[in-house]
Motif scaffolding. Structure first.
Motif, short mmCIF file in Angstrom:
data_model
loop_
_atom_site.label_atom_id
_atom_site.label_comp_id
_atom_site.label_asym_id
_atom_site.label_seq_id
_atom_site.Cartn_x
_atom_site.Cartn_y
_atom_site.Cartn_z
N ARG A 179 0.83 -1.21 0.00
CA ARG A 179 0.00 0.00 0.00
C ARG A 179 0.86 1.25 0.00
NH1 ARG A 179 -3.23 -1.53 3.64
NH2 ARG A 179 -4.92 -2.18 2.28
N ASN A 209 0.57 4.15 -2.80
CA ASN A 209 0.00 5.44 -2.41
C ASN A 209 1.03 6.50 -2.07
OD1 ASN A 209 -2.60 4.33 -2.69
ND2 ASN A 209 -2.59 3.60 -0.58
N GLN A 262 4.19 5.84 -5.11
CA GLN A 262 3.55 5.93 -6.43
C GLN A 262 4.41 5.25 -7.50
OE1 GLN A 262 2.56 10.13 -6.93
NE2 GLN A 262 0.72 9.87 -5.70
#
Length: 373
Positions: free
Chosen positions: A236, A240, A243
């Motif tokens: 994750r 996030n 990127q």
């Protein structure tokens, strides 16, 4: 993508070294070898074979690393049994790499082997900190590797690019300093990555480094190895916070449906390595790879550290073919995925995909001839 029922109907026999196809019985090794392939997850330092390491030690008048001094010269691979013992062999072996000539020879040796397996394009990781930390200047590393790529491209016609990886068990400051040192050589690099020990070293630790790398025009990837502590959190963070454009390994994403949907929507590919998976854990993650492939995730098959795991890309694809119900159409799709998420120009990507389309058509024609005989 063109649909081909003839290949769709091919199914796997996990107990045999071939996939049955109607009345035909084409050896799977032959099928895999003939496919034009793309490799996106291979560490140059992990391509140092025992034979080459011995040659470099002799050339540089160096003592053999412990892993070689106790190894029978006739053996073609190293001895280890888990991740810890692997790393205890891996890093000391790098002591034989001293000069531009050494790094050049390492790159050429791997690319020669990849070319023999019909690999058309490869994107190679390298770890400059594994060398600068022991006194080898950064320019020596990058110039040697770049020369090796140019030589192989000229003599073999293989397409190749370099990805600079930061060691996550080192400090973020050291990573940033390495990035700054790499900027004069931007033309030799296509992207940056993150590898080594993930314990207590989350991707977010290097967020500022990746942000600067992105501003400098580098594409981004990062390792999220299988079955590690906090693997979903790390994936994750890669998506996030960092990127990333790709994730290396990453098959634990099957544990989180929302993340699967996210990487599909963002077209983030995964670079999976079946043989090395089976060393890190007891499972090569074939079921997870196929689950993600069939969901539309851009999964790919790669070799990781082929000199250590004694398996280059063909052997990794063969393992998936032998030990899962993958179809031949899916084997071709894995290569479409690899070319599709590779960091190359649209023109070159279309060229390689056309080669793959031609190969698929040739296989369908061969099957039709056998079935009609």
């Amino acid at each position: 993508m063109r649909q081909n029922t003839a290949i769709d109907n091919m199914s796997s026999d996990s107990a045999a070294p071939q996939i049955q196809d109607g009345d035909s019985d084409i050896d799977i090794k032959t099928f895999i070898h003939g496919m034009p392939k793309c490799e996106l997850h291979v560490h140059l330092e992990g391509c140092l074979t025992p034979g080459l390491a011995r040659q470099l030690a002799e050339r540089n008048n160096l003592p053999l690393p412990p892993s070689l001094s106790s190894l029978d010269p006739s053996q073609t691979g190293y001895t280890f049994h888990d991740l810890t013992s692997f790393l205890a062999v891996y890093y000391p072996n790098l002591s034989v790499l001293q000069t531009e000539h050494d790094f050049r020879d390492l790159a050429v040796d791997y690319l020669t082997r990849a070319h023999a397996q019909n690999v058309k394009h490869v994107e190679l990781f390298f770890d400059p900190q594994a060398h600068t930390s022991r006194g080898v200047p950064f320019p020596t590393v990058i110039r040697g590797y770049r020369l090796g790529l140019l030589m192989a491209q000229r003599t073999l016609g293989i397409s190749a690019s370099l990805i600079l990886c930061f060691l996550r068990d080192q400090s973020a400051e050291y990573a940033m300093a390495t990035l700054m040192e790499a900027l004069p050589y931007k033309d030799a690099l296509i992207g940056v990555g993150l590898d080594s020990d993930e314990r207590d070293n989350p991707p977010s630790k290097f967020a500022a480094v990746f942000q600067r790398a992105s501003k400098e025009g580098f594409l981004l990837t990062a390792h999220c190895d299988i079955d590690q502590a906090n693997s979903i959190t790390h994936i994750r963070q890669c998506i996030n916070e960092i990127q990333v454009d790709r994730i290396d390994h990453g098959t634990n994403i099957v544990e989180d449906e929302s993340l699967i949907e996210t990487i599909i929507s963002k077209n983030i590919g995964l670079t999976c390595c079946p043989v090395s998976n089976s060393v890190v854990t007891s499972d090569f993650k074939g079921r997870e790879i196929l689950t993600l492939l069939r969901r539309g995730v851009k999964v790919t098959i790669n070799s990781d550290d082929p000199a250590y795991f004694r398996a280059y890309v063909n052997e990794n694809v063969e393992k998936l073919a032998r030990e899962s119900d993958v179809t031949r159409k899916e084997l071709i799709q894995l290569q479409r995925n690899a070319f599709g998420i590779s960091w190359i120009s649209s023109w070159r990507r279309n060229h390689f995909l056309a080669l793959l389309d031609d190969y698929e058509a040739k296989m369908i024609q061969s099957q039709a001839m056998v079935n009609g005989a």
